[in-house]
Design an enzyme around this catalytic site. Structure first.
Site, mmCIF file in Angstrom:
data_model
loop_
_atom_site.group_PDB
_atom_site.id
_atom_site.type_symbol
_atom_site.label_atom_id
_atom_site.label_comp_id
_atom_site.label_asym_id
_atom_site.label_seq_id
_atom_site.Cartn_x
_atom_site.Cartn_y
_atom_site.Cartn_z
ATOM 1 N N LYS A 151 -10.138 18.086 27.449
ATOM 2 C CA LYS A 151 -9.765 16.888 27.355
ATOM 3 C C LYS A 151 -9.927 16.485 25.727
ATOM 4 C CE LYS A 151 -12.326 13.310 27.685
ATOM 5 N NZ LYS A 151 -13.267 13.155 26.628
ATOM 6 N N LYS A 185 -21.504 18.282 36.566
ATOM 7 C CA LYS A 185 -22.678 17.821 36.435
ATOM 8 C C LYS A 185 -23.246 18.116 38.031
ATOM 9 C CE LYS A 185 -22.249 14.763 32.803
ATOM 10 N NZ LYS A 185 -23.185 15.013 31.587
ATOM 11 N N HIS A 243 -13.670 10.757 32.871
ATOM 12 C CA HIS A 243 -14.996 10.579 33.586
ATOM 13 C C HIS A 243 -15.179 9.591 34.510
ATOM 14 C CE1 HIS A 243 -15.474 13.657 30.693
ATOM 15 N NE2 HIS A 243 -16.034 12.955 29.697
HETATM 16 C C1 BG6 Z 1 -17.080 13.405 26.224
HETATM 17 C C2 BG6 Z 1 -16.513 12.218 25.345
HETATM 18 O O1 BG6 Z 1 -16.059 13.646 26.898
HETATM 19 O O2 BG6 Z 1 -18.257 12.863 26.948
HETATM 20 C C3 BG6 Z 1 -17.491 11.811 24.261
HETATM 21 O O3 BG6 Z 1 -15.453 12.756 24.388
HETATM 22 C C4 BG6 Z 1 -19.090 11.356 25.046
HETATM 23 O O4 BG6 Z 1 -17.286 10.907 23.467
HETATM 24 C C5 BG6 Z 1 -19.396 12.676 25.964
HETATM 25 O O5 BG6 Z 1 -20.095 11.350 24.275
HETATM 26 C C6 BG6 Z 1 -20.495 12.172 27.166
HETATM 27 O O6 BG6 Z 1 -20.931 13.208 27.980
HETATM 28 P P1 BG6 Z 1 -22.220 13.254 28.530
HETATM 29 O O7 BG6 Z 1 -22.354 14.546 29.093
HETATM 30 O O8 BG6 Z 1 -22.966 13.477 27.017
HETATM 31 O O9 BG6 Z 1 -22.639 12.163 29.191
#
Ligand code: BG6
Length: 493
Positions: A151, A185, A243
């Protein structure tokens, strides 16, 4: 007598071609994940990794780069030198300009000797996705291979469709792995286990018993040197479109027939398609966009978003979004889903809160209607846990009720190490398991739903609402919930 094969069917051989081999993602996530899989003995011995980038390096120069830049991102047990060396033996480097199709014959030569399944991982900007796929096809490298798309896949519905159409002319849908690392996750997969492995929750998991659902993915980090990228993207495209909507679809989906990739994805798709469009004035009422100003995170001063390098002057890119979504189906009609995400917030927390309806009649007096009870909190990170908040009687003569919690902390119960999301997903790509990857129609439905908001913001002169770094976002995010007689968990008491 022939020797028995040591090849394990669950560790198939592979040639993993990593485009963007000197990029941030390769350095922070992909190579550390491949290393962890190698260390844990989860990769076939003959599996090879071919990193591709535009930087003029030979293979030993690249391995030095890996040593310097990747090692610091390896988590878990202390690094064992001999394991590290054997990992490096898997890696070759090909310097090529991915926008020059002629150069791909070089890659073909490197891959010619490998026997495993070819996996092309595009950890590059989306502008290179189509040229790379076309060049791979003209170099005759795509037959039977898999392609992994990082992405952001496009910038909006139209650009993502254009990429999907072009990639779809070369690869069949079951060869395409669209990554949303949240699906890798452990805690997110546990949502499926919680919902569909227990009969306890299912009868309550519906509009009759659920008053509202909140999904928060809060970060303390700012844009971390990714200002150029982020300023063109913003929180809605970076986090909500993928997400958060994936989390929502897992929380709201109907029980799938099996854990088969399409059975799960069909059900998620139904939810995404049932999302009520947020249009016109509703955008102003039900969607809050914010941008961080200077403030402090854990006592350390941090700058405002517009002072970050790579961010345009007067940028109106949002670093925070809170919104109300609704799923228009029999199970969820009328139940608000509040989604919230932002950078430079007061904590790093990803959690889902299911607020159940209060008791219909309180025989025990007004305290039985206390906020914060009748609630299930699923903490995805950090410290994965499930908390059921209920009311209990305080010891003593009276009938005073008090909020109590039933807590399950997963790291206490399951003491083994967690696999990082990327490691899990890369192993799934190598093993050909599609369930945790986003199908094209899901992605399209998610873009379609955010599209009116994106358009409205483009034509809307009013800037995002400011919030100080280290807080929970603009006051308007609290007001949004207050209008529905509720509040975010940190605002209780
Ligand atoms: C990514 C985003 O997909 O997810 C980032 O591009 C963000 O901006 C990250 O910081 C957050 O992922 P996690 O796993 O640290 O919650």
């Amino acid at each position: 007598m022939t020797k028995p094969s040591t090849r394990r069917p669950d560790h198939p051989p592979f040639a993993f071609v990593l485009f963007g081999g000197t990029g941030d993602l390769a350095m922070r996530k992909i190579l550390p994940a491949l290393y962890a899989a190698h260390r844990d003995g989860l990769l076939a011995p003959e599996g090879q990794i071919v990193a591709v980038a535009n930087t003029a390096l030979d293979s030993s120069g690249y391995l030095r780069w890996v040593g310097e830049h990747v090692k610091p991102h390896i988590a878990g047990t202390p690094l064992d030198d001999s394991v590290w060396r054997s990992f490096l033996e898997r890696i070759a480097y090909v310097a090529l300009d991915a926008s020059q199709p002629e150069a791909f014959s070089l890659l073909g030569n490197t891959l010619a000797s490998g026997h495993g399944r070819r996996i092309f991982y595009l950890a590059t900007g989306p502008a290179l996705f189509v040229p790379i796929c076309r060049a791979l096809a003209s170099a005759g490298l795509t037959e039977g291979s898999r392609i992994v798309l990082e992405k952001p896949l496009g910038y909006d519905l139209e650009s993502s469709n254009a990429i999907n159409d072009a990639v779809g002319q070369i690869f069949k849908e079951d060869q395409i792995y669209r990554i949303d690392h949240y699906l890798g996750k452990e805690a997110v997969q546990n949502l499926l286990a919680l919902r569909f492995g227990n009969s306890l929750f299912e009868p309550l998991w519906r509009r009759e018993w659920v008053e509202s659902i909140q999904i928060t993915v809060a970060e303390e980090l700012g844009v971390e040197g990714r200002g150029n990228f982020y300023d063109q993207t913003g929180a809605l495209r970076d986090m909500v479109q993928n997400h958060l909507l994936q989390l929502l679809s897992i929380i709201a989906m109907e029980p799938p027939r099996s854990m088969d990739a399409d059975a799960v994805r069909d059900e998620k798709l139904r939810v995404l398609r049932a999302l009520k469009p947020v249009l016109g004035d509703e955008i102003r009422h039900n969607v809050v966009r914010g941008q961080y100003h200077a403030g402090a995170i854990k006592g350390a001063s941090v700058c405002a978003y517009h002072a970050e390098s790579g961010v345009g002057q007067g940028s109106t890119t949002e670093t925070f979004v809170a919104l109300k979504a609704e799923v228009e189906n029999w199970r969820w009609a009328g139940v608000p889903f509040f989604l919230r995400t932002g950078k430079r917030l007061a904590g790093r927390i990803a959690e889902i809160v299911v607020n159940f309806r209060p008791v219909p009649h309180s025989a025990l007096g007004p305290t039985a209607l206390r906020p914060g009870s009748n609630r299930l909190t699923i903490r995805l990170q950090p410290n994965e846990s499930i908390r059921l908040s209920a009311l209990a009687k305080q010891p003593g003569m009276g009938m005073t009720l008090q909020g109590v919690h039933l807590d399950l902390a997963f790291d206490q119960f399951f003491q083994q190490d967690r696999m990082e999301a990327y490691q899990r997903l890369l192993l799934d790509v190598i093993g050909g398991r599609l369930a945790l990857f986003v199908r094209r129609d899901e992605q399209e439905a998610a873009w379609r739903w955010v599209a009116p908001i994106i358009e409205d913001w483009l034509g809307n002169a009013s800037p995002p609402k400011p919030y100080a770094s280290g807080t929970w976002g603009p006051a308007a995010a609290s007001a949004l919930l207050a209008r529905h007689n509720t509040c975010w968990p940190e605002e209780e008491n």
